[in-house]
Design a protein around this motif. Sequence first.
Motif, PDB file in Angstrom:
ATOM      1  N   LEU A 134     -21.811  -7.681  50.180  1.00 45.62           N
ATOM      2  CA  LEU A 134     -20.712  -8.510  49.687  1.00 45.62           C
ATOM      3  C   LEU A 134     -19.748  -7.681  48.850  1.00 45.62           C
ATOM      4  O   LEU A 134     -18.525  -7.844  48.951  1.00 45.62           O
ATOM      5  CB  LEU A 134     -21.268  -9.658  48.838  1.00 45.62           C
ATOM      6  CG  LEU A 134     -22.094 -10.718  49.548  1.00 45.62           C
ATOM      7  CD1 LEU A 134     -22.687 -11.683  48.511  1.00 45.62           C
ATOM      8  CD2 LEU A 134     -21.276 -11.486  50.564  1.00 45.62           C
ATOM      9  N   ALA A 135     -20.292  -6.782  48.033  1.00 43.67           N
ATOM     10  CA  ALA A 135     -19.448  -5.919  47.208  1.00 43.67           C
ATOM     11  C   ALA A 135     -18.624  -4.966  48.069  1.00 43.67           C
ATOM     12  O   ALA A 135     -17.449  -4.692  47.766  1.00 43.67           O
ATOM     13  CB  ALA A 135     -20.306  -5.142  46.216  1.00 43.67           C
ATOM     14  N   ASP A 136     -19.210  -4.463  49.149  1.00 49.89           N
ATOM     15  CA  ASP A 136     -18.451  -3.604  50.068  1.00 49.89           C
ATOM     16  C   ASP A 136     -17.243  -4.357  50.632  1.00 49.89           C
ATOM     17  O   ASP A 136     -16.125  -3.822  50.687  1.00 49.89           O
ATOM     18  CB  ASP A 136     -19.341  -3.148  51.229  1.00 49.89           C
ATOM     19  CG  ASP A 136     -20.407  -2.147  50.812  1.00 49.89           C
ATOM     20  OD1 ASP A 136     -20.252  -1.521  49.744  1.00 49.89           O
ATOM     21  OD2 ASP A 136     -21.390  -2.006  51.563  1.00 49.89           O
ATOM     22  N   ALA A 137     -17.487  -5.586  51.069  1.00 45.52           N
ATOM     23  CA  ALA A 137     -16.403  -6.389  51.634  1.00 45.52           C
ATOM     24  C   ALA A 137     -15.345  -6.693  50.583  1.00 45.52           C
ATOM     25  O   ALA A 137     -14.138  -6.625  50.858  1.00 45.52           O
ATOM     26  CB  ALA A 137     -16.974  -7.689  52.217  1.00 45.52           C
ATOM     27  N   ALA A 138     -15.793  -7.023  49.378  1.00 46.68           N
ATOM     28  CA  ALA A 138     -14.849  -7.320  48.300  1.00 46.68           C
ATOM     29  C   ALA A 138     -14.007  -6.098  47.949  1.00 46.68           C
ATOM     30  O   ALA A 138     -12.792  -6.212  47.729  1.00 46.68           O
ATOM     31  CB  ALA A 138     -15.616  -7.807  47.074  1.00 46.68           C
ATOM     32  N   ASP A 139     -14.648  -4.936  47.872  1.00 49.57           N
ATOM     33  CA  ASP A 139     -13.913  -3.704  47.563  1.00 49.57           C
ATOM     34  C   ASP A 139     -12.779  -3.470  48.555  1.00 49.57           C
ATOM     35  O   ASP A 139     -11.659  -3.107  48.176  1.00 49.57           O
ATOM     36  CB  ASP A 139     -14.859  -2.497  47.589  1.00 49.57           C
ATOM     37  CG  ASP A 139     -15.822  -2.455  46.420  1.00 49.57           C
ATOM     38  OD1 ASP A 139     -15.695  -3.297  45.508  1.00 49.57           O
ATOM     39  OD2 ASP A 139     -16.712  -1.578  46.422  1.00 49.57           O
ATOM     40  N   ALA A 140     -13.087  -3.656  49.828  1.00 54.29           N
ATOM     41  CA  ALA A 140     -12.086  -3.395  50.866  1.00 54.29           C
ATOM     42  C   ALA A 140     -10.888  -4.325  50.720  1.00 54.29           C
ATOM     43  O   ALA A 140      -9.730  -3.895  50.821  1.00 54.29           O
ATOM     44  CB  ALA A 140     -12.723  -3.550  52.244  1.00 54.29           C
ATOM     45  N   VAL A 141     -11.147  -5.600  50.446  1.00 49.90           N
ATOM     46  CA  VAL A 141     -10.052  -6.569  50.331  1.00 49.90           C
ATOM     47  C   VAL A 141      -9.242  -6.314  49.062  1.00 49.90           C
ATOM     48  O   VAL A 141      -8.001  -6.300  49.085  1.00 49.90           O
ATOM     49  CB  VAL A 141     -10.613  -8.004  50.341  1.00 49.90           C
ATOM     50  CG1 VAL A 141      -9.502  -9.014  50.054  1.00 49.90           C
ATOM     51  CG2 VAL A 141     -11.272  -8.309  51.681  1.00 49.90           C
TER      52      VAL A 141
END
Length: 273
Positions: free
Chosen positions: A24-31
């Motif tokens: 989830l943190a990976d996805a959040a970082d990208a956005v």
Amino acid sequence: MSSTADPSATSTNLTDDLALALRLADAADAVAMERFDAADLRIDTKPDRTHVTEADLATERAIRAILDAERPDDAILGEEFGNSGDTARRWVIDPIDGTHNYMRGIPVWATLIALTVDGVPQIGVVSQPAIGRRWWAATGQGAWTTTATGDERRIHVSGVDQVSAASISFQSIEQWDDVDHLPALERLTRAVWRDRAYGDALPYMWLAEGRLELVAEFGVKEYDIAAIAPIVREAGGRFTAFDGSDRLDAESSFATNGLLHDAFFALLHEDAS
């Protein structure tokens, strides 16, 4: 915010959830990074007169989409879109903690992701992609961070055991003034070695790494602190509210290296004794 759960019984059950939290943190970082420091960043004002950016909304949506797909039976509390579901397991999200820094192009902001079980924070992830750092913990599995080279390192609070040798962060004078605790803050800053108002999630992570001995603030919501509590605790520290309780809804936080928790508490509550 009780920390009485049996770590040996809990840690194995949390392994898959921690792996999901990190994704989830990976996805959040990208956005979030896609719009960080953008000249045309959209900024709106919420009813409580705080700011929200398009990135706050998009980041929370990205996290919720994954949770809806992979943990459809779990509840979610997010800063921007509120509560959904009512179960013992609840994901607590602050998509961008430090929105005012984010909207001014200051790289000190983070995505906070927590999993609480029966109201107790069991998993916490604090991801600060603009400075290339991340911290995480699960009950019974220790607290960890990524180094500048990308390696993983377990972290621990400091061994400082004298108030006079302590370094602290009080977040902001305004917070303490709003709750009529300025005399206590002045007493605290005169008693310690060093004080600074670093702000937001980062000083808690420095505390977990052994660089500070106290971080305290007021006016915080559950999504501001749920991810932080397990990291501080798994690093060997203590995390309570200012009144000494374990409540996440007390709108205050009092995080220490553990060794000085009682001494700081007594010093700050002298007026009430």
